[in-house]
Design a protein around this motif. Structure first.
Motif, PDB file in Angstrom:
ATOM      1  N   VAL B 333     -16.028 -84.108   6.764  1.00  0.00           N
ATOM      2  CA  VAL B 333     -17.037 -85.565   6.956  1.00  0.00           C
ATOM      3  C   VAL B 333     -18.170 -85.279   5.820  1.00  0.00           C
ATOM      4  N   ALA B 336     -16.939 -85.375   2.196  1.00  0.00           N
ATOM      5  CA  ALA B 336     -16.600 -86.640   1.880  1.00  0.00           C
ATOM      6  C   ALA B 336     -17.701 -87.385   1.399  1.00  0.00           C
ATOM      7  N   VAL B 337     -18.803 -87.479   2.414  1.00  0.00           N
ATOM      8  CA  VAL B 337     -20.006 -88.255   2.181  1.00  0.00           C
ATOM      9  C   VAL B 337     -20.622 -87.673   0.978  1.00  0.00           C
ATOM     10  N   THR B 340     -19.110 -88.681  -2.014  1.00  0.00           N
ATOM     11  CA  THR B 340     -19.097 -90.174  -2.742  1.00  0.00           C
ATOM     12  C   THR B 340     -20.656 -90.093  -3.284  1.00  0.00           C
ATOM     13  N   LEU B 341     -21.493 -89.679  -2.678  1.00  0.00           N
ATOM     14  CA  LEU B 341     -23.008 -89.847  -3.174  1.00  0.00           C
ATOM     15  C   LEU B 341     -23.180 -89.199  -4.465  1.00  0.00           C
ATOM     16  N   ILE B 403     -26.698 -83.330   3.359  1.00  0.00           N
ATOM     17  CA  ILE B 403     -26.268 -84.092   2.367  1.00  0.00           C
ATOM     18  C   ILE B 403     -27.163 -83.727   1.072  1.00  0.00           C
ATOM     19  N   TYR B 446     -16.999-103.855 -13.573  1.00  0.00           N
ATOM     20  CA  TYR B 446     -15.991-104.460 -14.078  1.00  0.00           C
ATOM     21  C   TYR B 446     -15.498-103.854 -15.475  1.00  0.00           C
TER      22      TYR B 446
END
Lengths: 339, 530
Positions: B333, B336-337, B340-341, B403, B446
């Motif tokens: 966990v 993954a966190v 991502t950050l 983190i 985009y």
């Protein structure tokens, strides 16, 4: 909503849940314990407490290299903002040091009844339980076996012995005890003699035990649980309680010690944990575990191989004096080690 | 305005998680009882002589590691990326495996291999084993372990930068000379800045390494920082002890910035559609394959085999699972966190550097690199110095600290990957979107992100691996009851049965490899979909 936006929304929710789980502090029905005792031995006891009481245990453990020093000092650093409720020390000297720093709160547990006064703080700040002894681990098959810690200075064992870094763990306490019992001059002479006799310094008791088991050295001064665990692993070592003659120094006994942290977030749960740790049942479990620790409550059932306290010649020390001495000799020990 | 604000926020976060903790730590070393003083530095260096040996050891180990890794990594990179060697992809993946776990696990593997009751005891004569075992504990062992651990860095960078060589230049070279000369006078000089950057990176990583040297009993200077903090919780002394390392790191990074960075920025892959020219090995194919296979066996297969063999006890895996399942789940966990950050912050840092969008773009690049190369223990100490206060207790007591440690330490990775990826995204795409009036964030979401998606996914993947294997900082800052698997393995090493420790290490390696395999498949799926 387009598929892409939906995907992003789902991803954001997932990330949010993960972040929330990662950052959420512990629940109210919990106790925070900082532990200097080896995790392999202490964790089963804490898990039993959690199972038996339903109180979630949140633990921080020391690493081998900073044995009982890192977590103790974290407690001192957090004094103004305590995070822990209980400290489980693997020796009373650091518990005494914390009492002197004002980190602990007095608590006389009913479970401590029966434990000798020598192993308790007079004001109730810490209580000893389940002890180890400082003993010699020997390579099996040695012709001339050392029987005293003075063997470290014996020229016959020059370059053949190792000792754990005296800046950390039970070795520090043992050195402080020697200074308290022998006096500064004799203890300094002992350290000098160690250097001259080529005694090597390892990073920990565990490493010392491994090196003796591997045959790199013939003997080392370690804790009794270090010997027991290597024997259980089938490694070629034996343990010897040093200085057991009638006029001998006696072996240094190192009980675990538990104390309540002043201002901890879960004081009542902390008291329950202390009661549990000081119980006879916990001492029985620790005696039967690979820690092979000596109960301080009289009459607690122990397995073969774990001596009773009354069968040993024990070094007579006052742990408060040893704690004070430990602080005083730090600079000398640092110089001796070379820091 | 939108771009400026977003990038400034990213920079501010980076300063808060990375720079401020270091400043807090060094602040504690010079402000004692409210007064400015250098007493801590004077005290620590009063007997300067006792510090020279570990400083010398650190510099020796780092220099030798960087040198060996550069030679080996470049050679392997060329063989695996530039020739027709059979099984080169498999060998490249195999040789990269040591990057997936902390170096101290490799040290444990070699200890299991060479111990008197180790895996090789039935294969190698006792005297030879004893000699090898003696070498393991000291500089030779430390060097071998760190070379195995960090060689993939230079090898992967070489493989990557080989795509920056214009094949037409090599073709021109082949008109007048053979391949060895072309490699020597065209290929290697082109990618030299990238190789040197890799060497410098490895030098700094080896300089700050603590776990493996501590296990192998080689006295290096970063241990002093750990000792000062862990044994004495002396922030001031820990900061002072770290200052020589910090000085060397800053010096090396200054050199890198002055002489290499611009050249490294210009190393961008050539047109993707163009295939790279491969060197035919001819009669050297089989010997080269044998040599690389032997190296892979020595560096990767043998130590992993030792780990697996020493974990083979009836109860090791059930016990390991029982002891560490929760910390494994937490590690996944947190990783993954963290990944991502890291991807988000690294993307914007990389964007900022690529476009030079703010005036302090060089400072941002230098800061991320500095934080990456600092020992994790130093970052951990700094985070505690800054956040261990009543007002911030809610954060200090949470896993947010772990983190923060990841963000501070590894933003450089995702930033540099983004930088390399954006080099392939034509700026005209974004400019065209801008001309249509699309806001900046919309252009990023985009236009830029879809074009840079493989790089972004690669950044997430690499961030995940590094967060999963992190030990230095997370070991110091994890809150009670929330240790990660690498920290759990380290604490269980005290009297934990060797089979248990080995089983835990195998689980860590296996989980990392499985995660890589799953995420690698995802990457291929995304790439083929585009």
């Amino acid at each position: 909503m387009s598929k892409r936006r939906l995907s992003f929304a789902v991803l954001a929710v997932v990330i949010g849940v993960m972040l929330w789980r990662a950052l959420t502090p512990e629940s109210a029905n919990a106790v925070v314990v900082y532990v200097s005792h080896d995790q392999v031995f202490s964790e089963p006891i804490l898990k039993d407490f959690q199972r038996d009481t339903g109180i979630k245990v949140l633990a921080v453990y020391d690493t081998e290299e900073t044995k009982s020093a890192g977590v103790m000092n974290r407690l001192i650093a957090e004094k103004a903002n305590p995070q822990a409720d209980v400290y489980w020390a693997n020796e009373p000297i650091r518990a005494e040091a914390l009492r002197q720093q004002g980190v602990s709160a007095p608590y006389r547990s009913p479970s401590a009844d029966g434990i000798a006064e020598q192993y308790r703080d007079p004001e109730g700040h810490w209580t000893g339980f389940s002890a180890r002894a400082r003993i010699l681990i020997l390579r099996q098959g040695l012709k001339d076996k050392p029987t005293s810690i003075q063997a470290y200075t014996d020229p016959d064992f020059k370059g053949k012995a190792v000792i754990a870094n005296p800046l950390f763990g039970t070795t520090t306490a043992h050195m402080a005890a020697l200074f308290a019992v022998w006096g500064d001059d004799r203890a300094k002479a002992f350290l000098d003699a160690l250097s001259k006799n080529g005694v090597q310094i390892s990073s920990s008791n565990g490493e010392s035990a491994d090196q003796v088991a591997a045959g790199t050295f013939q003997f080392a001064l370690v804790d009794s649980d270090d010997v027991h665990s290597r024997q259980k692993q089938g490694r070629p070592v034996e343990g010897l309680y040093p200085d057991q003659e009638a006029d001998g120094l006696g072996c240094f006994i190192v009980p675990n010690a538990v104390l309540l942290i002043n201002g901890g977030p879960h004081m009542e749960a902390g008291k329950k944990l202390i009661d549990y740790l000081l119980s006879r049942e916990t001492e029985r479990k620790l005696a039967y575990s690979d820690a092979a620790q000596i109960p301080l409550h009289p009459g607690v059932d122990t397995p073969p191989g774990v001596p009773r306290l009354e069968a040993l010649k024990v070094m007579k020390v006052d742990y408060a004096t040893v704690a004070a001495k430990m602080q005083a000799i730090q600079p000398l020990l640092r110089d001796w080690v070379g820091h | 305005m939108e771009r400026r604000v977003t990038l400034l926020v990213v920079v501010v976060v980076l300063v808060i998680v990375g720079l401020l903790p270091l400043a807090a730590m060094f602040g504690k070393s010079i402000i004692v009882d409210g007064r400015l003083t250098l007493g801590v530095y004077e005290k620590l260096f009063a007997n300067g002589r006792q510090h020279w040996p570990p400083i010398g050891n650190s510099l020796t180990l780092a220099t030798l590691t960087a040198g060996c890794v550069t030679l080996l990594g470049v050679s392997l990179g060329l063989l695996l990326g530039k020739t027709d060697l059979p099984l080169r992809r498999t060998l490249a993946v195999l040789l990269s495996i040591p990057l997936l776990f902390p170096p101290y696990i490799l040290a444990v593997c070699w200890f299991n291999l060479l111990a008197s009751n180790g895996v090789l005891v039935h294969v190698i004569p006792a005297r030879t084993l004893e000699l090898l075992s003696g070498w393991l504990f000291g500089l030779p062992g430390c060097l071998w372990v760190l070379v195995s651990a960090f060689m993939p860095v230079v090898m992967i960078l070489t493989l990557f930068y080989l795509h920056a060589v214009n094949p037409r230049l090599e073709e021109a070279g082949m008109l007048i000379a053979r391949w060895p000369a072309t490699l020597r006078y065209v290929t290697l000089p082109t990618i030299l800045p990238g190789i040197l950057f890799g060497g410098i990176l490895v030098f700094l990583l080896a300089l700050g390494e603590v776990g493996a040297p501590m296990f192998l009993r080689y006295a290096v200077f970063p241990v002093e920082t750990l000792t000062q903090f862990s044994a004495f919780y002396d922030f001031g002394a820990a900061a002072a002890a770290a200052s020589p390392l910090l000085a060397v790191t800053l010096l090396v990074l200054a050199f890198e910035r002055r002489y290499l960075r611009e050249k490294t920025y210009r190393l961008r892959p050539t047109t993707p559609g163009r295939r790279m020219l491969l060197v035919p090995l001819g009669r050297w194919r089989v010997p080269a394959l044998l040599a690389v296979s032997l190296l892979a066996t020595a560096m990767v297969v043998l130590p992993l085999l030792a780990l697996v063999v020493s974990s083979l006890s009836p109860f090791a895996y059930p016990e390991a699972w029982n002891k560490a399942a929760d910390s494994l789940a937490r590690s996944l966990v947190f990783a993954a966190v963290g990944a991502t950050l890291l991807t988000v912050f690294g993307f914007f840092c990389g964007y900022l550097i690529h476009h030079r969008a703010l005036r302090l773009w060089r400072a941002v690049d230098t800061l991320t690199l500095l934080l990456f190369t600092l020992p994790g223990t130093l970052i951990g100490v700094g985070l505690i110095a800054l956040w261990n206060r009543p007002a911030t207790g809610f954060l200090y007591a949470s896993a947010g600290m772990v983190i923060f440690a990841y963000l501070a330490q590894y933003t450089a990775l995702s930033s540099r990957i983004t930088l390399a990826t954006l080099g392939n995204v034509p700026q005209s795409l974004e400019e065209a979107a801008q001309m249509t009036g699309a806001p900046w964030l919309a252009r990023i979401a985009y236009v830029v992100l879809p074009a840079a998606l493989p790089g972004v996914i690669a950044a997430w993947l690499i961030g995940f691996i590094f967060c999963l294997r992190d030990l230095g900082a997370s070991m110091l800052v994890y809150p009670a009851g929330q240790d990660t698997l690498p920290a759990r393995i380290y604490t269980l090493m005290a009297n934990g049965a060797p089979s248990l420790i080995s089983a835990l290490c195998v689980i860590l390696v296996a989980v990392t490899l499985i995660s890589l395999a799953i995420l690698g498949s995802l990457l291929r799926a995304v790439g083929s979909h585009r």
